[in-house]
Design an enzyme around this catalytic site. Structure first.
Site, PDB file in Angstrom:
ATOM      1  N   LYS A  41       9.289  -1.410   4.761  1.00 58.28           N
ATOM      2  CA  LYS A  41       8.381  -2.469   4.294  1.00 58.28           C
ATOM      3  C   LYS A  41       8.818  -2.887   2.898  1.00 58.28           C
ATOM      4  CE  LYS A  41       4.094  -2.719   5.300  1.00 58.28           C
ATOM      5  NZ  LYS A  41       2.648  -2.492   5.486  1.00 58.28           N
ATOM      6  N   ARG A 133      -8.991   1.711   2.228  1.00 62.88           N
ATOM      7  CA  ARG A 133      -9.474   0.385   1.850  1.00 62.88           C
ATOM      8  C   ARG A 133      -9.005  -0.757   2.744  1.00 62.88           C
ATOM      9  NH1 ARG A 133      -8.076   0.619  -4.512  1.00 62.88           N
ATOM     10  NH2 ARG A 133      -6.194   1.522  -3.636  1.00 62.88           N
TER      11      ARG A 133
END
Length: 498
Positions: A41, A133
């Site tokens: 990523k 989150r």
């Protein structure tokens, strides 16, 4: 934003692009040493503040230390030649849960299993001081063996920009206190997203998305704040699971399960209710053990995954509400230390002591003769008893049981709270819904339509009344009834709507 070319990374050979999010692109590379395929990523923006880059790397380090079977492992982190940070992760070849539910609806049994596995991963992160989150189906990858892996811990919250497609939180699965910044993110915020994710797996869309209606971020935020959590609408979903998902997505964080562990245990209870195989809750256990002759005896080491019973006393959840103020880095056990080796204290001899410089066998020979004499007396007494003397009273011998008691959800959560009642009128129809702290799937409810009226029972935390005259106030009195007999309050709580 234009698509950037895959970066050149030493030791990795680019194969193809896997996908993209709001702030990063994901590529498939072939790693040289050790030889394996990895997912990389890479952040799109190279003009990032040094603090943001440092936080990106700190979160990657925290993820790498978690080492949980349902958290995507992070192998390495670094920066490309143009200054963009990247993560090298384990490659999960099968579709994410978001892609999968576009084409099929998961069964109740599989949804419960995945929910418990994800809650285990979130609990492990919370114990390490790390909030996720951004829990959602797209962040749950699937290994070649079909097991889920949670990824993207806390990265999007600080890196993405406000005008991006991914605004740092994923609105459809986020709680109202995070969307409207009325309270900081907490363990209960992650519990909300866990419940929303399980709801999504059952239905195929996020909880407040309405087919054919306006599902923009603004419209979803208003529904999340104002509307009650809808039913899944599936006849095979038990009422206990509907109640748990609603409790997990309560507007008030205090009314949700206090931890991911509590949420997982409640899912286990529903598995037992449906006579399904129980999915184990796996977290890491910390123990103190000396590591060698020079060890002080108070070192902390991480053992392997620890399987918790549904009500295991060893699985009590430590406080996780203010996770951002503390970080714990688990120490790494030596590679040669056996998992269950017995370690003796330094300085303690296992041999017999010597007396006056002579071996114990010679200095204590008289003790041996005394023992032989005592044995002779015992044998003589036994012969006398067998020949008609006093016979000892026969006593039953208890047979040890290896079976485990069924999980009792009442031991893992606190007492039921006082209901918070909200009413909505639609013409002559009034619907009351209520939420409360520490809900259990076995809870039922007493209600009255007048303060001194007849008490009735309802199994669900809502009630619909029809034929109510417009303009007149309608009230209801509600009390939670726990299956154990421990009611939340002696009196009913009143709620009204005009």
């Amino acid at each position: 934003m234009p698509q950037l070319p895959a970066p050149t990374i030493a030791g990795l050979t680019y194969e193809r692009r896997l996908g993209a999010g709001g702030y990063a692109d994901v590529y498939l590379y072939q790693q040289a040493l050790p030889a394996r395929r990895v997912a990389v990523k890479v952040l799109r923006d190279s003009d990032l503040a040094s603090g943001v880059v440092q936080r990106f790397r700190s979160e990657a380090n925290a993820m790498a230390l978690l080492e949980h079977p349902h958290i995507v492992p992070v192998y390495a982190t670094g920066s490309t030649t143009d200054g963009r940070p990247y993560l090298v992760m384990m490659y999960y070849p099968r579709a994410s849960l978001a892609e999968r539910v576009k084409h099929e609806r998961l069964g109740v049994a599989e949804s419960l299993r995945i929910g418990i596995q994800l809650a285990s991963a979130v609990e492990a992160a919370h114990r390490a001081g790390l909030l996720h989150r951004d829990i959602k189906p797209a962040n749950v990858l699937t290994s070649q063996y079909g097991t889920p892996g949670l990824t993207d811990f806390g990265i999007a919250a600080d890196i993405s920009e406000a005008d991006d497609d991914d605004t740092g939180v994923s609105v459809p699965w986020s709680p109202p206190e995070v969307l409207y910044v009325t309270a900081p993110a907490s363990a209960r915020s992650d519990v909300y997203s866990l419940a929303a994710t399980v709801w999504h797996l059952l239905v195929g869309r996020s909880p407040f998305e309405q087919p054919g209606r306006d599902n923009s971020h603004y419209a979803l935020m208003k529904r999340i704040r104002d509307l009650p959590v809808p039913d899944t609408g599936r006849p095979d979903v038990p009422a206990s699971l509907e109640r748990l998902l609603k409790a997990g997505m309560a507007k008030d964080p205090a009314l949700r399960p206090a931890s991911a562990m509590d949420f997982a245990r409640s899912l286990q209870v529903i598995e037992q209710e449906l006579r399904l195989p129980r999915t184990e809750i796996v977290v890491a256990e910390e123990v103190s053990s000396p590591q060698g002759p020079d060890a002080g005896g108070d070192e902390t080491r991480m053992q392997g995954p620890h399987v918790l019973d549904a009500q295991g006393a060893s699985g009590r959840t430590p406080p996780t509400e203010d996770l951002r103020t503390r970080r714990r880095t688990p120490a790494v056990r030596g590679v040669n230390a056996p998992e269950d080796a017995t370690v003796h204290r330094v300085g303690t001899s296992l041999e017999h002591p010597e007396v006056d410089g002579e071996p114990a066998s010679s200095g204590r020979r008289w003790v041996m003769w005394a023992l032989l004499a005592a044995v002779a007396v015992v044998l003589a007494g036994g012969a006398w008893a067998l020949s008609g003397g006093l016979r000892p009273e026969a006593r039953p011998t208890a047979t040890p049981s290896i079976s485990e008691p069924p999980p009792d959800p009442g031991t893992s959560v606190g007492p039921a709270g006082v209901p918070v009642i909200k009413g909505v009128r639609d013409g002559s129809t009034v619907t009351f819904r209520w939420t409360y702290a520490n809900p259990l799937p076995t809870d039922t409810f007493y209600y009255k339509l007048t303060e001194n009226g007849q008490q009735r029972t309802v199994a669900e935390p809502w009630l619909t009344l029809t034929g109510q005259a417009s303009g007149e106030q309608v009230c209801i009195w509600v009390k939670v009834h726990r299956a154990s007999g421990a009611d939340a309050a002696r009196t009913h709580t009143k709620g009204c709507v005009a």
